[in-house]
Design a protein around this motif. Structure first.
Motif, PDB file in Angstrom:
ATOM      1  N   ASP A   1      10.224 -72.449  -3.354  1.00 26.92           N
ATOM      2  CA  ASP A   1      10.527 -71.493  -2.149  1.00 26.92           C
ATOM      3  C   ASP A   1       9.465 -70.306  -1.614  1.00 26.92           C
ATOM      4  O   ASP A   1       8.482 -70.385  -2.734  1.00 26.92           O
ATOM      5  N   TYR A  36       9.200 -66.203  -1.430  1.00 32.10           N
ATOM      6  CA  TYR A  36       9.653 -64.962  -1.095  1.00 32.10           C
ATOM      7  C   TYR A  36       8.904 -64.277  -0.981  1.00 32.10           C
ATOM      8  O   TYR A  36       8.256 -64.086  -1.218  1.00 32.10           O
ATOM      9  N   THR A  79       5.750 -72.832  -5.297  1.00 27.44           N
ATOM     10  CA  THR A  79       6.048 -72.034  -4.988  1.00 27.44           C
ATOM     11  C   THR A  79       4.972 -70.681  -4.711  1.00 27.44           C
ATOM     12  O   THR A  79       4.786 -70.249  -5.624  1.00 27.44           O
ATOM     13  N   THR A 111      11.046 -68.179   3.315  1.00 26.99           N
ATOM     14  CA  THR A 111      12.486 -69.398   3.245  1.00 26.99           C
ATOM     15  C   THR A 111      13.383 -68.538   2.833  1.00 26.99           C
ATOM     16  O   THR A 111      14.516 -68.564   2.759  1.00 26.99           O
ATOM     17  N   THR A 112      13.164 -67.369   1.686  1.00 23.09           N
ATOM     18  CA  THR A 112      13.600 -66.482   1.108  1.00 23.09           C
ATOM     19  C   THR A 112      13.161 -65.031   0.988  1.00 23.09           C
ATOM     20  O   THR A 112      12.117 -64.874   1.518  1.00 23.09           O
ATOM     21  N   SER A 156      18.837 -66.327   2.770  1.00 22.13           N
ATOM     22  CA  SER A 156      17.832 -67.400   2.855  1.00 22.13           C
ATOM     23  C   SER A 156      17.287 -66.952   4.251  1.00 22.13           C
ATOM     24  O   SER A 156      18.043 -66.117   5.193  1.00 22.13           O
TER      25      SER A 156
END
Length: 306
Positions: A32, A34, A186, A202-203, A217
């Motif tokens: 991810d 994030y 990540t 992406t999130t 998401s």
């Protein structure tokens, strides 16, 4: 092996009677990027500090790479790199010397990683220049280099764009995408620049007053974003009357600059253009638009600003 790099379970941080975090359940999967969003004082830095082991929770649990016991967390944090708040730098040393100190502290074998990492963040040619003579943006890049030393699997960045010029922000975005794509790194990133996060993450996790309001998401976010027609005309009041009478709708907003956001007629631009022109209104712009991350955040928290 856990698919989650980070999970928090009912994570709570209390200072006397004030709660900085209240039962936060946050999940970040391997791979991810994030984006962590919230106003100043919402609890972002508090959560990041707890994850890094720089503060202790009042209640709840942190799990890193599937480990939640004290010994497991210590080992898991060796797989992380971070910039939390202001990077701690030795101002009387060069960039290379700063990284050498960090390499020795962490027990990273071989010094060849130093020049490679400095080049990666755009500081490969700083030579004997002392960090005290660096610009704010250069110091931020050096902090990123320290975080990246040793090729961490999980990178935590708290406001990493502070002090960067627009080109530097773009370069940082491209670098993080490259690290994520090529190394599977990540990334957990907190930033006030939501337009950049929207191009990177992406999130998303949205925190407000210490509570995690939502995780979604990038696809889910785009599905939630309001889409509308942006209309610019010479006679706003007349145009509004036409929209109400001829289209039978009040689902629009007149902005402070006089432009009109019309919702629900995205596939009827020809009809709307014809209506306005037939009523003698000069149409200057008629463009389908989608809301951005900042607009979504503002609606969710009730008008606050990041």
């Amino acid at each position: 092996m856990s698919e989650y790099v980070l999970r928090t379970k009912k994570l709570t941080k209390r200072y006397k009677s004030d709660y900085a975090l209240t039962q936060v359940d946050l999940t970040i999967k391997k791979g991810d990027i994030y984006g962590f969003i919230g106003q100043n004082g919402a609890g972002k830095s508090t959560l990041l500090r707890i994850v890094m082991g720089l503060a202790k929770p009042s209640d709840g649990e942190v799990e890193l790479f599937g480990n939640s016991d004290d010994k497991g967390l210590v080992e898991a944090r060796k797989r992380m790199g971070a910039i939390v708040e202001t990077p701690a730098l030795f101002l009387h040393m060069t960039a290379e010397q700063n990284l050498e100190v960090c390499r020795l502290q962490r027990g990273i074998p071989g010094s060849e990683c130093i020049q490679r990492t400095l080049t990666l963040v755009g500081l490969g040619n700083t030579g004997r220049k002392k960090v005290k003579n660096f610009s704010l943006g250069m110091k931020q890049r050096l902090g990123l280099a320290i975080a990246l030393l040793g090729d961490p699997e999980f990178l935590i960045l708290d406001e990493p764009t502070n002090g960067l010029d627009p080109m530097g922000i773009v370069e940082l975005r491209d670098l993080l995408k490259k690290l994520n794509r090529e190394k599977g790194m990540t990334v957990f990133i907190s930033s006030h620049i939501l337009a950049e996060l929207h191009q990177l993450a992406t999130t998303y996790g949205i925190i407000h007053n210490g509570q995690l309001l939502e995780q979604l998401s990038a696809t889910e976010l785009n599905n939630h974003l309001q889409k509308f027609l942006l209309i610019k005309v010479n006679e706003v009041e007349k145009a509004v009357t036409v929209l109400e009478r001829e289209l039978g709708t009040t689902n629009f907003v007149v902005m402070q600059d006089g432009t009109i956001k019309l919702f629900g007629f995205l596939n009827e631009t020809g009809k709307i253009s014809k209506l306005l022109i037939e009523h003698g209104i000069l149409l200057e712009q008629l463009t389908p638009i989608s809301d951005d991350l900042e607009s979504y955040f503002t609606r969710l928290v009730g008008g606050g600003h990041v």
